[in-house]
Design an enzyme around this catalytic site. Structure first.
Site, PDB file in Angstrom:
ATOM      1  N   LYS A   1       0.844  -1.207   0.000  1.00 45.49           N
ATOM      2  CA  LYS A   1       0.000   0.000   0.000  1.00 45.49           C
ATOM      3  C   LYS A   1       0.873   1.249   0.000  1.00 45.49           C
ATOM      4  CE  LYS A   1      -2.419   2.558   3.668  1.00 45.49           C
ATOM      5  NZ  LYS A   1      -3.279   2.502   4.843  1.00 45.49           N
TER       6      LYS A   1
ATOM      7  N   HIS B   1       0.510   5.861  -0.311  1.00 45.25           N
ATOM      8  CA  HIS B   1      -0.194   7.095  -0.674  1.00 45.25           C
ATOM      9  C   HIS B   1       0.748   7.994  -1.472  1.00 45.25           C
ATOM     10  CE1 HIS B   1      -3.568   6.118   1.780  1.00 45.25           C
ATOM     11  NE2 HIS B   1      -3.007   6.364   2.952  1.00 45.25           N
TER      12      HIS B   1
ATOM     13  N   PHE C   1     -18.623  -2.928   3.452  1.00 48.42           N
ATOM     14  CA  PHE C   1     -18.363  -2.023   4.571  1.00 48.42           C
ATOM     15  C   PHE C   1     -18.799  -2.643   5.893  1.00 48.42           C
ATOM     16  CE2 PHE C   1     -19.578   1.466   7.413  1.00 48.42           C
ATOM     17  CZ  PHE C   1     -18.363   2.136   7.492  1.00 48.42           C
TER      18      PHE C   1
ATOM     19  N   MET D   1     -16.439  -5.450   6.987  1.00 47.61           N
ATOM     20  CA  MET D   1     -15.106  -4.974   7.410  1.00 47.61           C
ATOM     21  C   MET D   1     -15.202  -4.182   8.708  1.00 47.61           C
ATOM     22  SD  MET D   1     -12.991  -4.100   3.922  1.00 47.61           S
ATOM     23  CE  MET D   1     -11.593  -3.441   4.786  1.00 47.61           C
TER      24      MET D   1
ATOM     25  N   LYS E   1     -18.400   5.903   7.565  1.00 50.31           N
ATOM     26  CA  LYS E   1     -19.666   5.732   6.829  1.00 50.31           C
ATOM     27  C   LYS E   1     -19.510   4.778   5.656  1.00 50.31           C
ATOM     28  CE  LYS E   1     -22.428   9.035   8.638  1.00 50.31           C
ATOM     29  NZ  LYS E   1     -22.893   8.538   9.904  1.00 50.31           N
ATOM     30  N   GLY E   2     -18.402   4.928   4.966  1.00 50.21           N
ATOM     31  CA  GLY E   2     -18.154   4.047   3.818  1.00 50.21           C
ATOM     32  C   GLY E   2     -19.129   4.267   2.676  1.00 50.21           C
TER      33      GLY E   2
HETATM   34  S1  PPS Z   1      -6.459   5.636   4.771  1.00 47.86           S
HETATM   35  O1  PPS Z   1      -6.292   5.875   6.170  1.00 47.86           O
HETATM   36  O2  PPS Z   1      -6.025   6.776   3.973  1.00 47.86           O
HETATM   37  O3  PPS Z   1      -5.839   4.416   4.312  1.00 47.86           O
HETATM   38  O4  PPS Z   1      -8.037   5.529   4.568  1.00 47.86           O
HETATM   39  P1  PPS Z   1      -8.731   4.796   3.366  1.00 47.86           P
HETATM   40  O5  PPS Z   1      -8.808   3.377   3.655  1.00 47.86           O
HETATM   41  O6  PPS Z   1      -8.124   5.225   2.092  1.00 47.86           O
HETATM   42  O7  PPS Z   1     -10.180   5.433   3.399  1.00 47.86           O
HETATM   43  C1  PPS Z   1     -11.047   5.241   4.460  1.00 47.86           C
HETATM   44  C2  PPS Z   1     -12.418   5.456   3.958  1.00 47.86           C
HETATM   45  O8  PPS Z   1     -12.812   4.294   3.294  1.00 47.86           O
HETATM   46  C3  PPS Z   1     -13.973   3.786   3.933  1.00 47.86           C
HETATM   47  N1  PPS Z   1     -14.039   2.335   3.865  1.00 47.86           N
HETATM   48  C4  PPS Z   1     -14.957   1.672   3.144  1.00 47.86           C
HETATM   49  N2  PPS Z   1     -15.951   2.110   2.382  1.00 47.86           N
HETATM   50  C5  PPS Z   1     -16.735   1.182   1.802  1.00 47.86           C
HETATM   51  N3  PPS Z   1     -16.550  -0.128   1.963  1.00 47.86           N
HETATM   52  C6  PPS Z   1     -15.562  -0.602   2.723  1.00 47.86           C
HETATM   53  N4  PPS Z   1     -15.418  -1.916   2.864  1.00 47.86           N
HETATM   54  C7  PPS Z   1     -14.712   0.306   3.351  1.00 47.86           C
HETATM   55  N5  PPS Z   1     -13.639   0.201   4.174  1.00 47.86           N
HETATM   56  C8  PPS Z   1     -13.264   1.446   4.480  1.00 47.86           C
HETATM   57  C9  PPS Z   1     -13.849   4.278   5.340  1.00 47.86           C
HETATM   58  O9  PPS Z   1     -15.060   4.189   6.024  1.00 47.86           O
HETATM   59  C10 PPS Z   1     -13.403   5.695   5.078  1.00 47.86           C
HETATM   60  O10 PPS Z   1     -14.414   6.514   4.510  1.00 47.86           O
HETATM   61  P2  PPS Z   1     -15.468   7.369   5.348  1.00 47.86           P
HETATM   62  O11 PPS Z   1     -16.134   8.229   4.327  1.00 47.86           O
HETATM   63  O12 PPS Z   1     -14.664   8.165   6.326  1.00 47.86           O
HETATM   64  O13 PPS Z   1     -16.371   6.405   5.976  1.00 47.86           O
END
Ligand code: PPS
Length: 961
Positions: free
Chosen positions: A770, A772, A892, A895, A924-925
């Site tokens: 991974k 960024h 979401f 996980m 929230k996802g």
């Molecule tokens: S990081 O810390 O930069 O690695 O964060 P990252 O994983 O890129 O982003 C986190 C956001 O992804 C959402 N998330 C998900 N969304 C949908 N489905 C699944 N399975 C999922 N897993 C993580 C996570 O909730 C964060 O978004 P928000 O909008 O804050 O909920």
């Protein structure tokens, strides 16, 4: 303040304390040089039936070394005010390690005591305290010790009769006859040339009054700066009764200045006044009771080493200093040591030991220095420890350099030792250097320096090492220490407070030691101004070394070449390059050639000096450290970033300064064909993608037990080391699960070289990684080597998610408002920014066969379709059924329910109060969860920003389901 110092002999009240380890409350502060601290719950019974629970921080290593286990019953020794300053275990007393707060350029120093109060020292507090204020200090009283003498005592030196000497001196010859034996005759004709090959200068030979041995032979080239003065001092320093012969070659005397002539006259020379150029002259005499140097030796339980040292001192050139030497013995129980000193007739005083460990040594030194001031009527005091080996020219070295202490007020001590002098790197016995540090292993200071410093000496309950104390600005006042290129002492102790660790003893091997006599030091070079000039000259002719790979470089082997290595520190505690240089210097993997005359290490502490703030990275980016208002704005709202921030140009990428330490390693990372790199701007769905790709590649049937490991352990975050340091987070200690994982995965590797970086290297195939980081900061051939999946997310959701993230994670510890956060995002002032450049750099490569570009919104809305595309790209060949299962497994809700992000020990990363209030990582996802979060103005601003930056880019973000 005064009472603290004077009150170091505590009115002791013993109270019972029970010490237990705080359950789970491990607040380690790093495992660097100072070790790890543990918190101890200490119940102090301050009065009958009254218990007070206090938390003390103690150095775990110290506890372990003393054999103290977690369940040990300890007693607290409190002073009259009930302050616990020492812990007592069985018959032993020791202070708990104390933390020091120092401000290098501030004259106030604070040392944390056991009870979390501070012992604060400020020079101003000592204006009215002089050396005489300590006349009633009982810790300075010598203890009378009766020792049992079975064999009859040997007569002390003073009982031996001095030899009868007949001296003859004249303009053309001098002769000396001791006890009817002619020891030396030096006619000033052909014979002179045999004495010394040097054809100019003054020649001195000294004979010991009792042993009749020639103890000193020196040539003084007095046409050189400061040498005439040293000649006079040497003559003045001769012990009572010494027999000395002085002879000069004919063209010397024009170098003798008026004060030297006066001094020689005062010593009894009739001719000194009248000598003119081309005169030859010989003079012999027997006396000398003016004293300049005295010696104090610190001794304890090693009489065999003390014997070796005392003999070495007495045998040193200049008829010995036995009558200007005192030995300070630490402890009245040291009977063997005391007997030896009585046998040798060497004066001694006995110190009643105070404290344990560092304070014990420091308090003994204090006693010894006070004793030396009292007993030795000399101007300069040489401090020796019993386990030192002296070079034959030790005393000559001290005598010559003593001139410097009088002449150069920017010096406060002369050290006989040099920590960087190995047999392959030290050669020039005449060469002296200056260091901003403390002296060690045989050193000399002036009487008035001790008079100024001793009143401020740390009390017994302050566990500071005396040398670090001397190095503090409080004591040093920017003065420096003279050190030799070629050491005049060697340290051969086998046991001691600092030599219990084999690593420390190994550090003393291979060290150089002068074996010469008649050494003529280059005194002039080390005087402040000429030293600085000389350094500038060295710098001018220095050949810079272009080091591409800091782990693999060599130095030129030609003699006379001066090499310059520019060590860039990315922050004030960045010592990685130094560690490497030190390893080379000791003869490690990339060792220095046999002899490097000068190694110049230029320090560019980039965060401190604005004219040295630019660094180039292997990626071609220039680094600038944030300064002024820009930094102030960041530091105000982001409490996490400890060591400042840097900008990279081109691109305006923003990172914590620690990034610089690893940047080139990321750029040179050896990606392999089987690797899949997941690349995102933060908060765009990385974790989700991690779980999807790892599962597709390693757990298609959802039956792999490895899936239980945290997602960030299975898919390593290559640049996480960059983000770990935080003011708000304790350092990760060696027993943290993360470190245990590291040790298992990368046995034998040094965490200082990057924990996550190395875990990424050591990860088993097939590696899913991974990042960024933008493509521009990673290897140029990345896409030719490995597959990359880029996941983008609409900025409105990304901003909201990043805001939440920055508050819950302690390494960011964002404390500003949401409005300010939006502004940070739009101004490219968030780490990993700028958002648009990140996105566009990957977007440009979207048609590359090894890059797969995806959107969070598509993954959310058309999950199976996106998984199928991934299946093709990764060539994982999964069935529809398997993909369906993975879709469900990585949803979401699933996980979030597993919440298996970082595994055990993750709590330390989170601000749990915010997590409990506003939700954790899995927030929230959704697509569109930004709605209702922005004010109309904010939304308008963001829309404008998107419009401007998107331009005619063919991207259609979806902002809602
Ligand atoms: S990081 O810390 O930069 O690695 O964060 P990252 O994983 O890129 O982003 C986190 C956001 O992804 C959402 N998330 C998900 N969304 C949908 N489905 C699944 N399975 C999922 N897993 C993580 C996570 O909730 C964060 O978004 P928000 O909008 O804050 O909920």
């Amino acid at each position: 303040m005064c009472s603290l110092l004077m009150g170091c002999r505590l009115a002791v009240v013993v109270v019972v304390v029970v010490v237990t380890l705080c359950g789970g409350g491990d607040r380690g502060r790093g495992w660097g040089a100072y070790g790890r601290f543990i918190e101890l719950n200490v119940t102090v019974a301050v009065a009958e039936d009254v218990n007070v629970t206090e938390i003390f921080r103690a150095k775990e290593e110290d506890m372990a070394r003393r054999g103290i286990t977690h369940d040990a019953q300890l007693f607290g020794r409190a002073d009259a005010d009930g302050k616990v300053q020492e812990l007592v275990w069985g018959s032993r007393v020791f202070p708990v390690y104390m933390e020091t707060k120092m401000d290098w350029y501030n004259m106030t120093y604070s040392y944390i005591n056991l009870d979390h109060t501070f012992w604060t020292v400020n020079r101003a507090d000592f204006t009215n305290i002089t050396i005489n204020s300590f006349t009633n200090d009982t810790t300075l009283e010598s203890v009378d010790v009766e020792v049992d003498w079975s064999p009859p005592p040997v007569p002390p030196h003073s009982d031996l009769s001095p030899a009868t000497a007949t001296l003859t001196s004249a303009l053309h010859h001098a002769a000396i006859n001791i006890d009817n034996t002619t020891v030396s005759i030096y006619p000033v004709d052909e014979g002179w040339m045999e004495i010394e090959e040097v054809t100019t200068g003054v020649f001195l030979q000294v004979v010991h009054p009792h042993s009749h041995r020639v103890t000193q032979t020196v040539t003084f080239p007095i046409d050189r700066p400061l040498v005439a003065e040293e000649l006079v001092r040497t003559l003045r320093s001769l012990s009572n009764g010494s027999v000395a012969l002085l002879a000069s070659y004919h063209n010397t005397w024009k170098g003798l200045d008026a004060s030297s002539r006066t001094a020689l006259t005062s010593l009894g020379s009739h001719a000194a006044k009248y000598l003119t150029a081309h005169d030859s002259w010989v003079w012999a005499w027997q006396e000398g009771d003016l004293r300049d140097l005295g010696v104090v030796v610190l001794a304890s339980a090693r009489p065999q080493l003390l014997y070796r040292l005392v003999l070495a001192v007495v045998e040193q050139g200049g008829a010995g200093v036995v009558d200007r030497m005192v030995v300070s013995v630490d402890g009245p129980q040291q009977h063997e040591t005391i007997k030896l000193l009585q046998l040798l007739g060497v004066p001694y005083r006995v110190h009643m030991p105070e404290g344990q460990g560092s304070p014990r040594i420091s308090r003994h030194l204090r006693f010894a220095l006070f004793t030396a001031l009292k007993l030795l009527t000399v101007d300069k005091i040489i401090v020796l420890e019993e386990d030192l080996i002296l070079a034959p020219d030790f005393m000559e070295y001290m005598r010559q350099t003593s001139v410097l202490l009088d002449r150069d007020p920017s010096l406060y001590a002369v050290s006989a030792y040099c920590h960087f002098a190995y047999v392959h790197s030290a050669r020039d016995t005449t060469r002296l250097n200056r260091v901003h540090s403390f002296p060690s292993y045989g050193w000399m200071v002036k009487r008035n320096f001790l008079e100024e410093t001793l009143p401020m000496w740390p009390p017994v309950f302050v566990a500071v090492d005396w040398d670090y104390w001397m190095d503090s600005e409080l004591v040093r006042l920017e003065r420096e220490v003279v050190i030799p290129e070629m050491p005049r002492t060697d340290h051969h102790g086998t046991t001691g407070v600092h030599t219990v660790d084999p690593k420390n003893t190994a550090g003393f091997s291979n060290k150089a030691l002068s074996n010469g006599t008649h050494t003529r030091l280059d005194l002039a070079i080390v005087m402040k101004e000429s030293y600085e000039e000389a350094m500038k000259e060295e710098l001018k002719r220095a050949v810079p070394l272009h080091v591409k790979d800091p782990n693999n470089f060599t130095f030129p082997t030609q003699q006379g070449v001066v090499s310059a290595v520019c060590v860039k520190m990315s922050h004030s505690t960045d010592n990685a390059a130094f560690k490497h240089l030190t390893r080379c210097h000791r003869g490690g993997r990339t060792s220095f050639p046999t002899y490097v005359p000068t190694i110049l290490i230029l320090l560019a502490v980039t965060i401190m000096c604005s004219d040295r703030t630019t660094t180039s990275l292997a990626s071609g980016h220039e680094v600038t450290h944030l300064e002024g208002e820009e930094l102030a704005r960041q530091e105000k709202e982001w409490e996490g970033y400890t060591e400042g921030l840097v900008r990279l140009t081109p691109g305006r990428w923003l990172f914590p300064s620690t990034f610089i330490q690893y940047a080139d390693k990321y750029y040179h990372f050896k990606f392999q064909e089987k690797d899949v790199l997941l690349m995102t701007y933060p908060k765009c769905g990385t974790t989700w993608l991690q779980e999807i790709v790892w599962t597709m590649r390693n757990n298609p049937n959802l039956d792999n037990p490895m899936a239980k490991a945290p997602v960030n352990a299975r898919v390593s975050f290559i640049e996480m080391d960059t983000l770990l340091k935080s003011k708000k987070m304790p350092d990760i200690t060696p027993d943290h699960p993360l470190m245990k994982g590291f040790q298992m995965m990368c046995p034998g590797r040094d965490p200082a070289d990057g924990v996550f970086l190395q875990m990424t290297e050591c990860a088993p195939d097939p590696r899913t990684i991974k990042t960024h980081l933008s493509l521009s900061l990673l290897p140029q051939n990345l896409l030719d080597t490995s597959k990359v999946v880029y996941l983008a997310r609409n900025p409105k959701d990304a901003i909201v998610s990043f805001y939440h993230h920055s508050r819950i994670f302690k390494n960011h510890n964002y404390t500003g408002t949401f409005d300010e956060f939006v502004q940070f995002f739009l101004d490219d002032d968030l780490i990993y920014g700028p958002y648009w450049l990140h996105l566009k750099t990957a977007w440009k490569q979207r048609n590359h066969p090894n890059l797969h570009f995806m959107f969070f919104e598509d993954l959310k809305n058309n999950n199976m379709e996106e998984l199928n595309k991934l299946n093709n790209f990764l060539n994982t060949k999964l069935t529809e059924e398997q993909l369906k299962n993975i879709s469900h497994y990585t949803s979401f809700s699933e996980m979030k329910a597993r919440a298996n992000l970082l595994g055990d020990g993750a709590d330390m990363f989170f601000n749990l109060d915010i997590v409990n209030k506003d939700g954790g990582f899995f927030r929230k996802g959704e697509v569109g969860s930004w709605k209702g979060k922005y004010t109309t103005e904010q939304e308008h601003k963001i829309d404008q920003w998107i419009k401007k930056n998107l331009g005619d880019l063919d991207i259609n973000f979806k902002y809602s389901n």
